[in-house]
Scaffold this motif. Structure first.
Motif, short mmCIF file in Angstrom:
data_model
loop_
_atom_site.label_atom_id
_atom_site.label_comp_id
_atom_site.label_asym_id
_atom_site.label_seq_id
_atom_site.Cartn_x
_atom_site.Cartn_y
_atom_site.Cartn_z
N LYS A 62 -1.71 -5.56 4.32
CA LYS A 62 -1.43 -6.32 3.22
C LYS A 62 -1.74 -6.08 2.09
O LYS A 62 -1.29 -6.58 0.96
N ILE A 63 -2.33 -4.88 1.81
CA ILE A 63 -2.67 -4.23 0.57
C ILE A 63 -1.41 -3.64 -0.10
O ILE A 63 -0.58 -3.40 0.68
N LYS A 64 -1.19 -4.04 -1.29
CA LYS A 64 -0.12 -3.65 -2.03
C LYS A 64 0.16 -2.05 -1.92
O LYS A 64 -0.92 -1.42 -2.23
N LYS A 65 1.27 -1.76 -1.81
CA LYS A 65 1.50 -0.19 -1.77
C LYS A 65 1.25 0.58 -3.20
O LYS A 65 0.78 1.55 -3.14
N SER A 66 1.38 -0.46 -4.22
CA SER A 66 0.99 -0.11 -5.37
C SER A 66 -0.44 0.48 -5.67
O SER A 66 -0.73 1.09 -6.64
N ASP A 67 -1.35 -0.05 -4.88
CA ASP A 67 -2.91 -0.18 -4.97
C ASP A 67 -3.18 1.35 -4.25
O ASP A 67 -4.08 1.34 -3.44
N VAL A 68 -2.87 2.65 -4.58
CA VAL A 68 -2.95 3.58 -4.16
C VAL A 68 -4.61 3.94 -4.11
O VAL A 68 -4.88 4.48 -2.98
N MET A 69 -5.32 4.00 -4.89
CA MET A 69 -6.61 3.93 -5.08
C MET A 69 -7.40 3.53 -4.00
O MET A 69 -8.30 4.32 -3.18
N HIS A 70 -6.90 2.14 -3.66
CA HIS A 70 -7.89 1.39 -2.72
C HIS A 70 -7.23 1.94 -1.29
O HIS A 70 -8.12 2.24 -0.35
N ILE A 71 -6.11 2.27 -0.94
CA ILE A 71 -5.43 2.73 0.20
C ILE A 71 -6.29 4.20 0.54
O ILE A 71 -6.50 4.42 1.41
N GLU A 72 -6.16 5.17 -0.79
CA GLU A 72 -6.87 6.24 -0.35
C GLU A 72 -8.23 6.16 0.09
O GLU A 72 -8.82 7.00 0.79
N TYR A 73 -8.92 5.34 -0.72
CA TYR A 73 -10.53 4.93 -0.44
C TYR A 73 -10.47 4.68 1.24
O TYR A 73 -11.45 5.16 2.08
N LEU A 74 -9.79 3.78 1.48
CA LEU A 74 -9.70 3.23 2.95
C LEU A 74 -9.31 4.55 3.83
O LEU A 74 -9.91 4.55 5.16
N PHE A 75 -8.34 5.20 3.66
CA PHE A 75 -7.86 6.23 4.20
C PHE A 75 -9.12 7.37 4.68
O PHE A 75 -9.49 7.72 5.76
N ARG A 76 -9.74 7.80 3.59
CA ARG A 76 -10.78 8.54 3.66
C ARG A 76 -11.96 8.00 4.39
O ARG A 76 -12.62 8.65 5.51
N ARG A 77 -12.45 6.64 4.26
CA ARG A 77 -13.36 6.05 5.02
C ARG A 77 -12.78 5.81 6.52
O ARG A 77 -13.78 6.15 7.34
N GLY A 78 -11.61 5.86 7.00
CA GLY A 78 -11.23 5.73 8.14
C GLY A 78 -11.35 6.96 8.78
O GLY A 78 -11.61 7.21 10.08
#
Length: 83
Positions: free
Chosen positions: A41-57
């Motif tokens: 549900k995170i907006k696709k434009s919120d790249v920094m948050h997505i990248e953070y979650l990706f690294r954490r994952g």
């Protein structure tokens, strides 16, 4: 069919890796699916948050692959505990 960005492909690959790693551990698959669904549900434009979650994952996937892992910490909140 829509084309996925590089980051989207990386996240999808991470999801598949989690599912494969979780197969041998009872109760992990529903938790993995729920976490990815919630974070979808995170907006696709919120790249920094997505990248953070990706690294954490990625770090959590390594923990999941450890044969000694018996339970998962949360993906969306900071984990507590002593190491």
């Amino acid at each position: 069919m829509s084309r996925h960005s590089k980051l989207q492909k990386q996240v999808l690959s991470l999801y598949r890796q989690f599912l494969r790693a979780g197969k041998s551990k009872p109760g992990f698959i529903p938790r993995i699916k729920d976490e990815f669904k919630d974070n979808s549900k995170i907006k696709k434009s919120d790249v920094m948050h997505i990248e953070y979650l990706f690294r954490r994952g990625q770090r959590q996937l390594e923990q999941l692959k450890d044969h000694n892992t018996k339970q998962l910490g949360t993906f969306s909140k900071s984990q507590q505990g002593n190491s």
